[in-house]
Design an enzyme around this catalytic site. Structure first.
Site, PDB file in Angstrom:
ATOM      1  N   LYS A  38      47.288  63.544  64.177  1.00  0.00           N
ATOM      2  CA  LYS A  38      48.488  62.678  64.579  1.00  0.00           C
ATOM      3  C   LYS A  38      48.367  61.146  64.167  1.00  0.00           C
ATOM      4  O   LYS A  38      47.240  60.872  63.501  1.00  0.00           O
ATOM      5  CB  LYS A  38      48.491  62.421  66.119  1.00  0.00           C
ATOM      6  CG  LYS A  38      48.625  63.729  66.860  1.00  0.00           C
ATOM      7  CD  LYS A  38      48.769  63.340  68.314  1.00  0.00           C
ATOM      8  CE  LYS A  38      48.864  64.792  69.138  1.00  0.00           C
ATOM      9  NZ  LYS A  38      48.842  64.593  70.519  1.00  0.00           N
ATOM     10  N   PHE A  96      56.096  62.115  79.969  1.00  0.00           N
ATOM     11  CA  PHE A  96      55.357  61.670  78.909  1.00  0.00           C
ATOM     12  C   PHE A  96      56.237  62.061  77.504  1.00  0.00           C
ATOM     13  O   PHE A  96      55.746  61.671  76.534  1.00  0.00           O
ATOM     14  CB  PHE A  96      54.165  62.108  78.975  1.00  0.00           C
ATOM     15  CG  PHE A  96      53.906  63.630  78.771  1.00  0.00           C
ATOM     16  CD1 PHE A  96      53.673  64.303  77.733  1.00  0.00           C
ATOM     17  CD2 PHE A  96      53.490  64.202  79.987  1.00  0.00           C
ATOM     18  CE1 PHE A  96      53.757  65.885  77.574  1.00  0.00           C
ATOM     19  CE2 PHE A  96      53.323  65.700  80.138  1.00  0.00           C
ATOM     20  CZ  PHE A  96      53.513  66.471  78.861  1.00  0.00           C
ATOM     21  N   ARG A 136      40.877  74.759  69.409  1.00  0.00           N
ATOM     22  CA  ARG A 136      41.031  74.043  70.853  1.00  0.00           C
ATOM     23  C   ARG A 136      39.646  73.426  71.236  1.00  0.00           C
ATOM     24  O   ARG A 136      39.255  72.190  71.782  1.00  0.00           O
ATOM     25  CB  ARG A 136      41.383  75.016  71.948  1.00  0.00           C
ATOM     26  CG  ARG A 136      42.796  75.364  71.533  1.00  0.00           C
ATOM     27  CD  ARG A 136      44.011  74.519  71.879  1.00  0.00           C
ATOM     28  NE  ARG A 136      44.330  74.149  73.192  1.00  0.00           N
ATOM     29  CZ  ARG A 136      44.837  73.427  73.762  1.00  0.00           C
ATOM     30  NH1 ARG A 136      45.979  72.654  72.671  1.00  0.00           N
ATOM     31  NH2 ARG A 136      45.017  73.060  74.907  1.00  0.00           N
ATOM     32  N   THR A 185      42.741  67.685  76.267  1.00  0.00           N
ATOM     33  CA  THR A 185      43.464  66.496  75.932  1.00  0.00           C
ATOM     34  C   THR A 185      43.558  65.010  76.183  1.00  0.00           C
ATOM     35  O   THR A 185      43.795  64.355  75.653  1.00  0.00           O
ATOM     36  CB  THR A 185      44.776  67.199  76.974  1.00  0.00           C
ATOM     37  OG1 THR A 185      44.988  68.625  76.649  1.00  0.00           O
ATOM     38  CG2 THR A 185      46.143  66.360  76.378  1.00  0.00           C
ATOM     39  N   ARG A 208      38.289  64.558  70.036  1.00  0.00           N
ATOM     40  CA  ARG A 208      39.089  63.735  70.757  1.00  0.00           C
ATOM     41  C   ARG A 208      38.135  62.916  71.647  1.00  0.00           C
ATOM     42  O   ARG A 208      38.240  61.600  71.962  1.00  0.00           O
ATOM     43  CB  ARG A 208      40.041  64.431  71.809  1.00  0.00           C
ATOM     44  CG  ARG A 208      41.211  65.032  71.254  1.00  0.00           C
ATOM     45  CD  ARG A 208      42.035  66.018  71.997  1.00  0.00           C
ATOM     46  NE  ARG A 208      43.416  66.307  71.615  1.00  0.00           N
ATOM     47  CZ  ARG A 208      43.894  67.541  72.072  1.00  0.00           C
ATOM     48  NH1 ARG A 208      43.352  68.131  72.842  1.00  0.00           N
ATOM     49  NH2 ARG A 208      45.161  67.614  71.812  1.00  0.00           N
ATOM     50  N   ASN A 251      45.329  60.697  70.930  1.00  0.00           N
ATOM     51  CA  ASN A 251      44.571  61.336  71.194  1.00  0.00           C
ATOM     52  C   ASN A 251      44.056  62.486  69.782  1.00  0.00           C
ATOM     53  O   ASN A 251      43.615  63.484  69.674  1.00  0.00           O
ATOM     54  CB  ASN A 251      44.693  62.767  72.168  1.00  0.00           C
ATOM     55  CG  ASN A 251      45.811  63.525  72.134  1.00  0.00           C
ATOM     56  OD1 ASN A 251      46.568  63.541  71.298  1.00  0.00           O
ATOM     57  ND2 ASN A 251      45.903  64.551  72.933  1.00  0.00           N
ATOM     58  N   HIS A 271      46.608  67.411  67.346  1.00  0.00           N
ATOM     59  CA  HIS A 271      47.162  68.564  67.988  1.00  0.00           C
ATOM     60  C   HIS A 271      46.863  70.017  67.528  1.00  0.00           C
ATOM     61  O   HIS A 271      46.489  70.121  66.351  1.00  0.00           O
ATOM     62  CB  HIS A 271      48.722  68.438  67.925  1.00  0.00           C
ATOM     63  CG  HIS A 271      49.541  69.655  68.349  1.00  0.00           C
ATOM     64  ND1 HIS A 271      49.710  69.778  69.756  1.00  0.00           N
ATOM     65  CD2 HIS A 271      50.073  70.860  67.799  1.00  0.00           C
ATOM     66  CE1 HIS A 271      50.631  71.015  69.823  1.00  0.00           C
ATOM     67  NE2 HIS A 271      50.598  71.639  68.634  1.00  0.00           N
ATOM     68  N   GLU A 321      55.329  77.143  66.348  1.00  0.00           N
ATOM     69  CA  GLU A 321      55.066  76.039  65.645  1.00  0.00           C
ATOM     70  C   GLU A 321      54.864  75.973  64.069  1.00  0.00           C
ATOM     71  O   GLU A 321      55.200  75.286  63.200  1.00  0.00           O
ATOM     72  CB  GLU A 321      53.686  75.170  66.021  1.00  0.00           C
ATOM     73  CG  GLU A 321      53.887  74.667  67.674  1.00  0.00           C
ATOM     74  CD  GLU A 321      52.736  74.372  68.462  1.00  0.00           C
ATOM     75  OE1 GLU A 321      51.756  74.004  67.856  1.00  0.00           O
ATOM     76  OE2 GLU A 321      52.741  74.141  69.661  1.00  0.00           O
TER      77      GLU A 321
HETATM   78  P1  CMP Z   1      49.046  67.574  72.332  1.00  0.00           P
HETATM   79  O1  CMP Z   1      47.973  68.820  71.986  1.00  0.00           O
HETATM   80  O2  CMP Z   1      49.544  67.031  71.002  1.00  0.00           O
HETATM   81  O3  CMP Z   1      50.038  68.466  72.916  1.00  0.00           O
HETATM   82  C1  CMP Z   1      51.190  67.882  73.761  1.00  0.00           C
HETATM   83  C2  CMP Z   1      50.761  66.217  73.978  1.00  0.00           C
HETATM   84  O4  CMP Z   1      51.360  65.749  75.147  1.00  0.00           O
HETATM   85  C3  CMP Z   1      49.156  66.090  74.259  1.00  0.00           C
HETATM   86  O5  CMP Z   1      48.501  66.576  72.934  1.00  0.00           O
HETATM   87  C4  CMP Z   1      49.019  64.857  74.817  1.00  0.00           C
HETATM   88  O6  CMP Z   1      49.163  63.719  73.559  1.00  0.00           O
HETATM   89  C5  CMP Z   1      50.454  64.671  75.526  1.00  0.00           C
HETATM   90  N1  CMP Z   1      50.098  64.888  76.894  1.00  0.00           N
HETATM   91  C6  CMP Z   1      49.753  65.874  77.589  1.00  0.00           C
HETATM   92  N2  CMP Z   1      49.761  65.704  78.905  1.00  0.00           N
HETATM   93  C7  CMP Z   1      50.074  64.351  78.997  1.00  0.00           C
HETATM   94  C8  CMP Z   1      50.161  63.529  80.045  1.00  0.00           C
HETATM   95  N3  CMP Z   1      49.952  63.803  81.203  1.00  0.00           N
HETATM   96  N4  CMP Z   1      50.556  62.300  79.834  1.00  0.00           N
HETATM   97  C9  CMP Z   1      50.742  61.709  78.648  1.00  0.00           C
HETATM   98  N5  CMP Z   1      50.711  62.599  77.497  1.00  0.00           N
HETATM   99  C10 CMP Z   1      50.268  63.968  77.874  1.00  0.00           C
END
Ligand code: CMP
Length: 134
Positions: free
Chosen positions: A10, A58, A86, A92, A103, A113, A116, A127
């Site tokens: 990201k 979000f 993962r 996350t 992360r 974070n 992805h 995707e």
């Molecule tokens: P990512 O793996 O890119 O997939 C979805 C993204 O949504 C995740 O990483 C986070 O950056 C974001 N995300 C998921 N849950 C939340 C949350 N509760 N609040 C804010 N951002 C979130």
């Protein structure tokens, strides 16, 4: 089981100069980066990538973040790639991610974070074609 998955560094990860470190961690885990490209997402593509989160509180923050700078997209292949990516990424929320994960080591917030990685075979199938043809 040999699998392919979608991974994206990201804008916060790119801005922190972490792309080479992430490539090294992926390769050290025995996974192969089949294709990789640095690019700027447009809003349509960002919203499509995160379409499962549309309507969540979000969503807009997430889309704005991935539009805020360049990203690096990767097609990663290998044994159990989805689960292993993962694991390498960590939880996350960086505050809950273990040390030694991407992360956990580098993330600053749940939005910023760093990385992805598709969370299931179904997500990877949705995707990958957005970014890689064939
Ligand atoms: P990512 O793996 O890119 O997939 C979805 C993204 O949504 C995740 O990483 C986070 O950056 C974001 N995300 C998921 N849950 C939340 C949350 N509760 N609040 C804010 N951002 C979130």
């Amino acid at each position: 089981m040999r699998e392919r998955t979608f991974v994206m560094v990201k804008p916060d990860g790119v801005a922190k100069g972490l792309t080479d470190e992430i490539v090294a961690r992926v390769e050290r885990a025995g996974l192969k980066i089949v294709s990789m490209r640095r690019m700027k997402l447009d809003r349509g593509l960002a919203e499509e990538l995160y379409s499962v989160h549309r309507g969540k509180d979000f969503f807009e923050r997430l889309v704005e973040h991935v539009l805020s700078g360049e990203v690096v997209v990767m097609l990663v292949e290998g044994e159990l790639t989805i689960a292993r990516m993962r694991e390498l990424s960590g939880a996350t929320d960086p505050a809950k991610a273990a040390k030694g994960t991407i992360r956990g080591d580098f993330g600053s917030s749940i939005t910023e974070n760093i990385i992805h990685a598709a969370d299931s075979a179904e997500s990877a199938e949705q995707e990958l074609p957005l970014f890689f043809k064939g």
